[in-house]
Design an enzyme around this catalytic site. Structure first.
Site, PDB file in Angstrom:
ATOM      1  CG  ASP A   1       5.219   3.294  -1.109  1.00 16.25           C
ATOM      2  OD1 ASP A   1       4.085   3.661  -0.738  1.00 16.25           O
ATOM      3  OD2 ASP A   1       5.535   2.092  -1.275  1.00 16.25           O
TER       4      ASP A   1
ATOM      5  CG  HIS B   1       2.054   0.389  -1.628  1.00 15.11           C
ATOM      6  ND1 HIS B   1       3.384   0.409  -1.263  1.00 15.11           N
ATOM      7  CD2 HIS B   1       1.588  -0.823  -1.254  1.00 15.11           C
ATOM      8  CE1 HIS B   1       3.702  -0.738  -0.686  1.00 15.11           C
ATOM      9  NE2 HIS B   1       2.625  -1.497  -0.669  1.00 15.11           N
TER      10      HIS B   1
ATOM     11  CB  SER C   1       3.289  -3.286   1.819  1.00 11.59           C
ATOM     12  OG  SER C   1       3.753  -3.755   0.590  1.00 11.59           O
TER      13      SER C   1
END
Length: 273
Positions: A119, A72, A222
């Site tokens: 992911d 992402h 992230s």
């Protein structure tokens, strides 16, 4: 997970989902402290082209020429290698940057939203980096490693230090110790307070959960590494992926489980540097 199940989950999360400024993706360390210099020599700052090369996500060096991050972090609008730079050996963001260019961007082909798994992404550097005390690849786990519940692991990054509160200058790398949470327990916690039927899994098989109230990753972290020391060696257990808010009760951080993707990683990354 099937599209139908994903739709059911998303509909049930509407009331509990973060506001637009609090995306499910992770961005910062909560409940932690500044990391000592060179303790995490594989930590990467992934930068994107803006008015300057802005910190977008974390990542980890897993080979002298390869970086692991979250899918992402690189899509869908950012896909070209020229959109990115990588910074290694950085204790404070934007201080003495030496940005490295990328030659390939490889998101996992099954990724399309964080809640559905896969992911994970690979970035190939244009040139291998020199390995030193300050720059070293992290070791990937063997396929048999399970990282049992209550294992004490560490997550690092430059993300928010609280919900909606960005990391202040001088932007130090932060670290926090988090316990592994068993997937079925994590899934039960995420169903708590939601209308989603317990037969619809929120936590996927390729996920790994870690953290408790007060200790978590957050927006900006992230793509960064979750590492656990096993028999004296730091192993990367997960990639920071998503969660409902940051450090909330009954909402552990959700990571991409590295052991689920070892075969895919080694399609591209040599097992020996």
């Amino acid at each position: 997970m099937l599209h139908l199940l994903a739709l059911a989950l998303l509909l049930s999360l509407v009331s509990a989902a973060p506001a637009p400024g609090q995306a499910l993706q992770r961005s910062g360390i909560i409940g932690g402290k500044e990391a000592p210099g060179s303790r995490w020599p594989w930590q990467v700052s992934l930068r994107v082209r803006d008015q300057y090369w802005r910190h977008q996500c974390g990542g980890s060096l897993i080979h002298p020429q390869w970086v692991l991050t979250a899918a992402h972090c690189i899509g869908p609008e950012l896909q070209e290698p020229s959109d990115f730079r990588v910074q290694l050996r950085e204790q404070h963001l934007y201080y003495q940057d030496r940005l490295l260019p990328i030659s390939r961007v490889i998101p996992h082909p099954h990724y399309y939203m964080v809640e559905n798994g896969a992911d994970i992404a690979l970035l190939q550097l244009e040139e291998p980096v020199s390995i030193s005390r300050h720059v070293q690849p992290v070791t990937l786990p063997p396929a048999s490693e399970t990282f049992p519940p209550e294992s004490q692991c560490w997550v690092t990054g430059w993300g928010d230090v609280d919900n909606g509160r960005p990391l202040p200058p001088p932007y130090p790398l932060k670290q926090v110790k988090v316990p592994i949470v068993e997937n079925s327990v994590c899934d039960w916690k995420y169903h708590s307070g939601l209308s989603t039927d317990y037969s619809v899994p929120i936590v996927q098989e390729d996920n790994l959960c870690a953290g408790d109230g007060g200790r978590d990753s957050c927006q900006g972290d992230s793509g960064g590494p979750l590492v656990c020391k096993v028999n004296g060696t730091w192993l990367q257990a997960g990639v920071v992926s998503w969660g409902d808010g940051c450090a909330k009760p009954n909402r552990p951080g959700i990571y991409t489980r590295i052991t689920s993707y070892l075969d895919w990683i080694h399609q591209y990354v040599p097992q020996e540097p």
